[in-house]
Motif scaffolding. Structure first.
Motif, short mmCIF file in Angstrom:
data_model
loop_
_atom_site.label_atom_id
_atom_site.label_comp_id
_atom_site.label_asym_id
_atom_site.label_seq_id
_atom_site.Cartn_x
_atom_site.Cartn_y
_atom_site.Cartn_z
N ILE A 12 1.01 -1.61 0.43
CA ILE A 12 0.19 -0.15 -0.13
C ILE A 12 1.05 1.87 0.21
O ILE A 12 0.69 2.23 0.04
N LEU A 13 1.82 1.21 0.94
CA LEU A 13 3.24 2.28 1.19
C LEU A 13 3.16 2.34 -0.96
O LEU A 13 3.59 3.79 -0.63
N ASP A 14 4.13 1.22 -1.39
CA ASP A 14 4.92 1.52 -2.22
C ASP A 14 3.92 1.58 -3.34
O ASP A 14 4.23 2.93 -4.03
N ARG A 15 2.20 1.71 -3.94
CA ARG A 15 1.62 1.70 -4.64
C ARG A 15 1.20 3.50 -4.32
O ARG A 15 0.93 4.33 -4.96
N ASN A 16 1.23 4.20 -3.20
CA ASN A 16 0.87 5.42 -2.65
C ASN A 16 1.95 6.16 -2.99
O ASN A 16 2.01 7.35 -2.62
N LYS A 17 2.89 5.56 -3.41
CA LYS A 17 4.47 6.62 -3.25
C LYS A 17 5.10 6.90 -2.05
O LYS A 17 5.07 8.46 -1.97
N VAL A 18 4.53 6.14 -1.41
CA VAL A 18 5.25 6.72 0.38
C VAL A 18 6.99 6.76 0.34
O VAL A 18 6.47 5.44 0.97
N GLU A 19 7.55 7.54 1.58
CA GLU A 19 8.87 6.82 1.76
C GLU A 19 8.96 6.27 2.83
O GLU A 19 7.79 7.01 3.66
N TYR A 20 9.87 5.11 3.57
CA TYR A 20 9.15 4.41 4.86
C TYR A 20 10.54 3.72 4.95
O TYR A 20 11.03 3.66 3.84
N ALA A 21 10.60 3.12 5.68
CA ALA A 21 12.12 2.41 5.59
C ALA A 21 11.54 0.98 6.90
O ALA A 21 10.18 1.39 7.66
N SER A 22 11.81 -0.32 6.45
CA SER A 22 11.60 -1.41 6.75
C SER A 22 13.15 -2.32 7.39
O SER A 22 13.41 -2.10 6.59
N PHE A 23 11.98 -3.06 8.36
CA PHE A 23 13.31 -3.63 9.35
C PHE A 23 12.65 -4.90 9.53
O PHE A 23 11.67 -4.94 10.02
#
Length: 159
Positions: A12-23
């Motif tokens: 969902i974040l990728d589709r909405n082009k929202v930046e995030y970091a995953s761990f």
């Protein structure tokens, strides 16, 4: 190195082009808590938040995102949601209503978009860490991005 499996929240974040970091973190312990998760990922403990789901007396569900070292004040939660009374959703019902299990419940990507509230004092942090949608996965995201993704509101929620 193994390819990272994307969770629904991450898609969902990728589709909405929202930046995030995953761990990622490894756990075989049912009781892994946010403090340990922060240490394992060398993240600030104050950023780590838990996602809680509660039910109103009208049987409506609401999502509350609060710092892991605090407790949800159910009276404040009810007030934030415009309800008279609120109680925690039993863990056994979490998967049925959200699509997530205890320890892997993200405010992003639930089966249904419930009204979502973030503890107002967290706004000062600028970003938060929430579950990435499965045990062993966390997401660090700017607060304004989280709020816009889940159509959330800042409210006073903790004891």
């Amino acid at each position: 190195m193994a390819k990272q499996t994307k969770t629904n929240a991450m898609r969902i974040l990728d589709r909405n082009k929202v930046e995030y970091a995953s761990f990622h973190y490894f756990t075989d312990d049912e009781n892994t808590d946010g403090t340990l998760v922060a240490r394992m990922n060398e993240r600030d403990i104050n950023l780590v938040h838990k996602t809680l789901v509660a039910r109103s007396s009208k049987n409506e569900l609401y999502v509350f995102v609060i710092p892991i070292n605090h407790e949800l004040d159910l009276k404040k939660a009810a007030q934030a949601a415009g309800e008279k009374k609120m109680e925690m959703l039993p863990h056994k019902d979490l998967l049925k209503y959200t699509g997530y299990i205890k320890g892997g419940c993200s405010p992003i990507g639930m089966k249904k978009q419930y009204a979502t509230f973030l503890e107002i004092s967290s706004e000062l942090l600028g970003k938060v860490i929430v579950s990435g949608g499965k045990k062993g996965q966390i997401i660090e995201i700017e607060i304004h991005n989280l709020l816009s993704t889940v159509n959330g509101q800042l409210k006073d929620l903790i004891k």
